[in-house]
Design a protein around this motif. Structure first.
Motif, PDB file in Angstrom:
ATOM      1  N   GLY A 196      -6.127   3.609 -12.722  1.00  0.00           N
ATOM      2  CA  GLY A 196      -4.681   3.401 -12.754  1.00  0.00           C
ATOM      3  C   GLY A 196      -4.172   2.646 -11.538  1.00  0.00           C
ATOM      4  N   VAL A 197      -3.267   3.286 -10.797  1.00  0.00           N
ATOM      5  CA  VAL A 197      -2.626   2.651  -9.641  1.00  0.00           C
ATOM      6  C   VAL A 197      -3.644   2.406  -8.530  1.00  0.00           C
ATOM      7  CG1 VAL A 197      -0.811   2.915  -7.906  1.00  0.00           C
ATOM      8  CG2 VAL A 197      -0.403   3.671 -10.227  1.00  0.00           C
ATOM      9  N   GLY A 198      -4.624   3.283  -8.405  1.00  0.00           N
ATOM     10  CA  GLY A 198      -5.670   3.084  -7.404  1.00  0.00           C
ATOM     11  C   GLY A 198      -6.421   1.781  -7.625  1.00  0.00           C
ATOM     12  N   MET A 199      -6.596   1.420  -8.883  1.00  0.00           N
ATOM     13  CA  MET A 199      -7.263   0.157  -9.203  1.00  0.00           C
ATOM     14  C   MET A 199      -6.389  -1.032  -8.808  1.00  0.00           C
ATOM     15  SD  MET A 199     -10.074  -0.696 -10.201  1.00  0.00           S
ATOM     16  CE  MET A 199     -11.005  -2.047 -10.789  1.00  0.00           C
ATOM     17  N   VAL A 200      -5.079  -0.899  -8.955  1.00  0.00           N
ATOM     18  CA  VAL A 200      -4.159  -1.964  -8.527  1.00  0.00           C
ATOM     19  C   VAL A 200      -4.274  -2.164  -7.019  1.00  0.00           C
ATOM     20  CG1 VAL A 200      -1.732  -2.636  -8.363  1.00  0.00           C
ATOM     21  CG2 VAL A 200      -2.585  -1.595 -10.450  1.00  0.00           C
ATOM     22  N   LEU A 201      -4.366  -1.068  -6.265  1.00  0.00           N
ATOM     23  CA  LEU A 201      -4.541  -1.175  -4.820  1.00  0.00           C
ATOM     24  C   LEU A 201      -5.847  -1.875  -4.468  1.00  0.00           C
ATOM     25  CD1 LEU A 201      -3.256   2.257  -3.479  1.00  0.00           C
ATOM     26  CD2 LEU A 201      -2.312   0.012  -3.022  1.00  0.00           C
ATOM     27  N   GLY A 207       2.188  10.764  -8.864  1.00  0.00           N
ATOM     28  CA  GLY A 207       1.814  11.011 -10.251  1.00  0.00           C
ATOM     29  C   GLY A 207       0.739  12.079 -10.400  1.00  0.00           C
ATOM     30  N   GLY A 208       0.529  12.882  -9.381  1.00  0.00           N
ATOM     31  CA  GLY A 208      -0.446  13.967  -9.467  1.00  0.00           C
ATOM     32  C   GLY A 208      -1.806  13.611  -8.927  1.00  0.00           C
ATOM     33  N   GLY A 209      -1.875  12.617  -8.067  1.00  0.00           N
ATOM     34  CA  GLY A 209      -3.154  12.186  -7.523  1.00  0.00           C
ATOM     35  C   GLY A 209      -3.838  13.243  -6.676  1.00  0.00           C
ATOM     36  N   PHE A 210      -3.070  14.009  -5.911  1.00  0.00           N
ATOM     37  CA  PHE A 210      -3.670  15.043  -5.064  1.00  0.00           C
ATOM     38  C   PHE A 210      -4.348  16.121  -5.904  1.00  0.00           C
ATOM     39  CE2 PHE A 210      -0.561  13.773  -1.642  1.00  0.00           C
ATOM     40  CZ  PHE A 210      -1.535  13.321  -0.772  1.00  0.00           C
ATOM     41  N   GLU A 211      -3.671  16.543  -6.955  1.00  0.00           N
ATOM     42  CA  GLU A 211      -4.236  17.591  -7.804  1.00  0.00           C
ATOM     43  C   GLU A 211      -5.502  17.114  -8.510  1.00  0.00           C
ATOM     44  OE1 GLU A 211      -0.992  16.669  -8.058  1.00  0.00           O
ATOM     45  OE2 GLU A 211      -0.056  18.371  -7.042  1.00  0.00           O
ATOM     46  N   GLU A 212      -5.475  15.866  -8.992  1.00  0.00           N
ATOM     47  CA  GLU A 212      -6.650  15.325  -9.671  1.00  0.00           C
ATOM     48  C   GLU A 212      -7.829  15.209  -8.713  1.00  0.00           C
ATOM     49  OE1 GLU A 212      -5.876  11.646 -11.698  1.00  0.00           O
ATOM     50  OE2 GLU A 212      -3.929  12.348 -12.384  1.00  0.00           O
ATOM     51  N   MET A 213      -7.561  14.748  -7.478  1.00  0.00           N
ATOM     52  CA  MET A 213      -8.652  14.609  -6.510  1.00  0.00           C
ATOM     53  C   MET A 213      -9.188  15.973  -6.106  1.00  0.00           C
ATOM     54  SD  MET A 213      -7.900  11.263  -4.123  1.00  0.00           S
ATOM     55  CE  MET A 213      -7.129  12.205  -2.884  1.00  0.00           C
ATOM     56  N   PHE A 256       0.827  -1.209   0.000  1.00  0.00           N
ATOM     57  CA  PHE A 256       0.000   0.000   0.000  1.00  0.00           C
ATOM     58  C   PHE A 256       0.861   1.257   0.000  1.00  0.00           C
ATOM     59  CE2 PHE A 256      -3.512  -2.771   0.924  1.00  0.00           C
ATOM     60  CZ  PHE A 256      -4.583  -2.106   0.351  1.00  0.00           C
ATOM     61  N   ALA A 257       2.002   1.229   0.694  1.00  0.00           N
ATOM     62  CA  ALA A 257       2.877   2.406   0.709  1.00  0.00           C
ATOM     63  C   ALA A 257       3.477   2.663  -0.669  1.00  0.00           C
ATOM     64  CB  ALA A 257       3.987   2.217   1.736  1.00  0.00           C
ATOM     65  N   VAL A 258       3.957   1.620  -1.328  1.00  0.00           N
ATOM     66  CA  VAL A 258       4.582   1.787  -2.643  1.00  0.00           C
ATOM     67  C   VAL A 258       3.559   2.264  -3.668  1.00  0.00           C
ATOM     68  CG1 VAL A 258       5.607   0.520  -4.577  1.00  0.00           C
ATOM     69  CG2 VAL A 258       6.483   0.186  -2.268  1.00  0.00           C
ATOM     70  N   PHE A 259       2.426   1.569  -3.772  1.00  0.00           N
ATOM     71  CA  PHE A 259       1.444   1.958  -4.773  1.00  0.00           C
ATOM     72  C   PHE A 259       0.742   3.263  -4.431  1.00  0.00           C
ATOM     73  CE2 PHE A 259       1.734  -2.559  -6.016  1.00  0.00           C
ATOM     74  CZ  PHE A 259       2.028  -2.354  -7.352  1.00  0.00           C
ATOM     75  N   GLY A 260       0.551   3.523  -3.129  1.00  0.00           N
ATOM     76  CA  GLY A 260      -0.025   4.806  -2.732  1.00  0.00           C
ATOM     77  C   GLY A 260       0.896   5.962  -3.057  1.00  0.00           C
ATOM     78  N   THR A 261       2.195   5.757  -2.842  1.00  0.00           N
ATOM     79  CA  THR A 261       3.170   6.791  -3.188  1.00  0.00           C
ATOM     80  C   THR A 261       3.194   7.019  -4.695  1.00  0.00           C
ATOM     81  OG1 THR A 261       4.515   6.190  -1.275  1.00  0.00           O
ATOM     82  CG2 THR A 261       5.591   7.454  -3.012  1.00  0.00           C
ATOM     83  N   LEU A 262       3.166   5.932  -5.465  1.00  0.00           N
ATOM     84  CA  LEU A 262       3.127   6.076  -6.922  1.00  0.00           C
ATOM     85  C   LEU A 262       1.872   6.808  -7.373  1.00  0.00           C
ATOM     86  CD1 LEU A 262       4.363   2.572  -8.146  1.00  0.00           C
ATOM     87  CD2 LEU A 262       5.580   4.756  -8.281  1.00  0.00           C
ATOM     88  N   ARG A 263       0.759   6.499  -6.717  1.00  0.00           N
ATOM     89  CA  ARG A 263      -0.510   7.126  -7.097  1.00  0.00           C
ATOM     90  C   ARG A 263      -0.469   8.630  -6.872  1.00  0.00           C
ATOM     91  NH1 ARG A 263      -3.803   8.301 -10.265  1.00  0.00           N
ATOM     92  NH2 ARG A 263      -5.725   9.167  -9.548  1.00  0.00           N
TER      93      ARG A 263
END
Length: 154
Positions: free
Chosen positions: A70-75, A45-51, A35-42
């Motif tokens: 994307g990465v959120g779906m992997v999580l 990659g601009g996840g905060f701005e998109e949300m 969760f840390a690795v994929f959350g960091t990747l998410r």
């Protein structure tokens, strides 16, 4: 170390027997790392701005679209794939303490009650830190020493 992390995945839906603390906690570490690795990747990659942009658009459910792309779906897929092994390793860990696996359901339901959930969560965490019963119990042989005799006075 790696073998302890993936052991619950090998014992995917095995709710019988006992699991050591080592198996339980290394699997928890694996989940935290994933969760840390994929959350960091998410979010790198601009996840905060998109949300933030989705939330300001007036549609409160747009944030979920951003999270599950994307990465959120992997999580989400990782969580879904490890749901049964997580429950199974928790049940086996309770078996190691000579407790029925139904206690896990009780802890889960009690954790849904506001204010009680804090006490229940701390109690469950302490329970997972405690050593299992020595020697065989009603759920199987001791996972630390499976060859130990049940009778002390032989």
């Amino acid at each position: 170390m790696i073998e302890w992390m993936i052991m619950p995945l090998k014992r995917y839906a095995d709710f019988s027997g006992r699991s050591r603390r080592k198996e339980y906690w290394w699997f928890a570490v694996l989940n935290v790392l994933v969760f840390a690795v994929f959350g960091t990747l998410r979010f790198a990659g601009g996840g905060f701005e998109e949300m933030a942009a989705a939330a300001q658009g007036g549609n409160p459910f747009a944030v979920y679209g951003v999270l599950f792309s994307g990465v959120g779906m992997v999580l989400a897929l990782w969580w879904l794939a490890t749901l049964i092994p997580n429950i199974a390793v928790n049940v086996r860990r309770l078996h190691d303490r000579d407790m029925s696996g139904w206690w896990y359901l009780g802890f889960f339901v009690a954790s849904l009650i506001p204010l009680v959930n804090i006490i229940v969560s701390i109690g469950y965490l302490v329970l997972m830190f405690l050593e299992g019963t020595r020697g065989p119990n009603r759920f199987g042989p001791d996972p630390k020493n499976p060859d130990a005799a049940a009778d002390v006075f032989v």
